[in-house]
Write an enzyme that holds these catalytic residues in place. Structure first.
Site, PDB file in Angstrom:
ATOM      1  N   GLN A 102       0.890  -1.211   0.153  1.00  0.00           N
ATOM      2  CA  GLN A 102       0.037   0.004   0.062  1.00  0.00           C
ATOM      3  C   GLN A 102       0.816   1.312   0.003  1.00  0.00           C
ATOM      4  OE1 GLN A 102      -3.458   0.420   2.580  1.00  0.00           O
ATOM      5  NE2 GLN A 102      -2.357   1.821   3.702  1.00  0.00           N
ATOM      6  N   GLY A 103       0.643   2.011  -1.080  1.00  0.00           N
ATOM      7  CA  GLY A 103       1.430   3.392  -0.977  1.00  0.00           C
ATOM      8  C   GLY A 103       0.551   4.660  -0.649  1.00  0.00           C
TER       9      GLY A 103
ATOM     10  N   GLU B 298     -10.423  -1.216   6.843  1.00  0.00           N
ATOM     11  CA  GLU B 298      -9.374  -1.545   7.739  1.00  0.00           C
ATOM     12  C   GLU B 298      -9.648  -1.536   9.407  1.00  0.00           C
ATOM     13  OE1 GLU B 298      -4.587  -0.434   8.164  1.00  0.00           O
ATOM     14  OE2 GLU B 298      -5.846   1.071   7.137  1.00  0.00           O
TER      15      GLU B 298
ATOM     16  N   ASN C 179      -3.586   7.323  17.025  1.00  0.00           N
ATOM     17  CA  ASN C 179      -4.878   7.506  18.279  1.00  0.00           C
ATOM     18  C   ASN C 179      -5.512   8.976  18.186  1.00  0.00           C
ATOM     19  OD1 ASN C 179      -4.546   4.918  18.743  1.00  0.00           O
ATOM     20  ND2 ASN C 179      -4.479   5.170  20.925  1.00  0.00           N
ATOM     21  N   GLU C 180      -4.597   9.740  17.892  1.00  0.00           N
ATOM     22  CA  GLU C 180      -5.061  11.287  18.054  1.00  0.00           C
ATOM     23  C   GLU C 180      -6.134  11.740  16.864  1.00  0.00           C
ATOM     24  OE1 GLU C 180      -1.458  10.834  20.304  1.00  0.00           O
ATOM     25  OE2 GLU C 180      -1.850  10.266  18.099  1.00  0.00           O
TER      26      GLU C 180
ATOM     27  N   SER D 184       1.126   6.709   2.751  1.00  0.00           N
ATOM     28  CA  SER D 184       1.963   7.766   3.484  1.00  0.00           C
ATOM     29  C   SER D 184       3.197   8.159   2.832  1.00  0.00           C
ATOM     30  CB  SER D 184       2.112   7.146   4.843  1.00  0.00           C
ATOM     31  OG  SER D 184       1.155   6.755   5.786  1.00  0.00           O
TER      32      SER D 184
END
Length: 402
Positions: A128-129, A246, A388-389, A131
């Site tokens: 998966q590309g 996901e 998480n943020e 980030s």
């Protein structure tokens, strides 16, 4: 919500258990149990994939018309739970659980016929590309550019934290096709062949020494126009669909609860240094009980999400809650393992794999040998798939309406 399984579901659970008893080889169980990374190595995962493909149980979260099993959400949950209890290898999530449903939903008939069978039989291994440097949590700021030239797109850019890119022959990418459009509207979803000039994969080693993630450089890399999924500018919509799958398309609680039970059993065997075992350590067992209660609550939340899916509703933004809690629990469970084994749990064996005949011998035991690398690798859980943020922001805005 009725928490009892129907007689049909109980019969299905028994059939899964019988299949695992007879078709899950011991070396795959041992390999999965001795894997410290977040992702299972392809030699284990792909062998188990072939076994499930022969059975017709592989694409259990795909629609039937795309090769899915037709299982209900509850049956999918039962299958994942029984696999977790049996130490079955995890499957290639990037292709089976992320890309597959995207192609089923947004792909053309030609793309479905060309791509889906090669996912199922393992001919293609996808990464998966998404980030990039500077575009992780703020994914809409990505700068990898795809320019259409005739019947091809030409891609230039750089992807970061690309899991298993060193094993993959294909990559699905978010790219910017319209730099003049609003950030989210200028992004498209492309499928790209890794085996071509201009693609360079550089390894990134984790704290535990594992090689799971990579940096991928794309220099004048080409892909045919027919590898555009959806329309130009639909990439953000497709990415949101993918991320909801996901976060909400999998059940994390069964594996967490299985690992907690292993800790509980091993606590009765590990000395506490005062003549008893760690099962006699009140503070340790109280902390383990609190984690277990949270995992049980997570299980109920995941079952509620499955109940919504069973009604035909999408997983929705509430899956951010499941992802955030599961990530935090994963770190807590792995931290308890380090605490359980004391000094022995600090062993950090750099050689891989830690399974098979060539595996390095542990100093204290296999579980203790795995404690430190698993904990270090689990630090990534609260980062990948949305930090998480970010999950808290999604919950605040879309669930709580703040």
């Amino acid at each position: 919500m009725d928490l009892h399984f129907t007689p049909e579901d109980e019969a299905f659970r028994q059939s899964v258990r019988d299949f695992l008893d007879t078709h899950l080889p011991r070396h795959l169980r041992e390999g999965m149990a001795a894997t410290p990374g977040v992702f299972v190595e392809p030699d284990i995962g792909q062998e188990w994939q072939r076994i499930l493909h022969e059975k017709g149980w592989l694409a259990y979260n795909w629609p039937v018309d795309c090769g899915g099993t037709g299982w209900t959400p509850v049956q999918r949950y039962i299958f994942e739970k029984e696999c977790a209890l049996a130490d079955a290898p995890s499957l290639p999530v990037l292709s089976l659980k992320l890309l597959g449903p995207v192609i089923c939903r947004f792909g053309t008939a030609e793309q479905k016929a060309r791509i889906l069978p090669r996912i199922l039989d393992g001919s293609d291994y996808w990464c998966q590309g998404f980030s990039e440097p500077g575009s992780g949590s703020d994914l809409a700021s990505l700068r990898t550019r795809a320019e259409r030239r005739g019947d091809h797109y030409v891609i230039n850019g750089r992807k970061l934290w690309t899991t298993h890119a060193h094993h993959a022959n294909k990559i699905f990418c978010l790219v910017r096709t319209d730099p003049a459009a609003k950030a989210q509207r200028g992004i498209s979803f492309l499928l790209v062949d890794m085996d071509q000039p201009g693609v360079e994969v550089r390894p990134i080693r984790g704290l535990a020494g594992d090689h799971e993630v990579n940096e991928v450089f794309l220099d004048e890399v080409m892909t045919p126009v027919e590898n555009l999924v959806g329309e130009e500018g639909m990439g953000w919509t497709i990415a949101k669909f993918l991320l909801e799958n996901e976060r909400g398309g999998a059940c994390h609680a069964p594996k967490l609860l299985s690992d907690i039970q292993k800790l509980r059993r091993n606590a009765a065997l590990e000395p506490d240094g005062e003549g008893g075992t760690m099962a006699d350590d009140g503070a340790f067992m109280a902390d383990l009980a609190r984690i277990e209660l949270t995992a049980q609550a997570l299980e109920m939340t995941e079952l509620r999400v499955l109940a919504e899916i069973a009604k035909g509703l999408p997983p929705g933004p509430q899956t951010s809650l499941s992802k955030m809690i599961a990530s935090t629990l994963r770190q807590q469970v792995d931290g308890m393992a380090v605490r359980l084994y004391g000094y022995a749990g600090l062993e950090l064996e750099p050689r891989r794999p830690l399974y098979g005949e060539a595996a390095p011998a542990p100093i204290h035991g296999k579980a203790a040998q795995l404690a430190a690398p698993r904990y270090l690798n689990s630090l990534a859980w609260t980062i990948f798939g949305g930090t998480n943020e970010v999950q808290r922001t999604i919950i605040a805005k879309t669930v709580l309406g703040l």
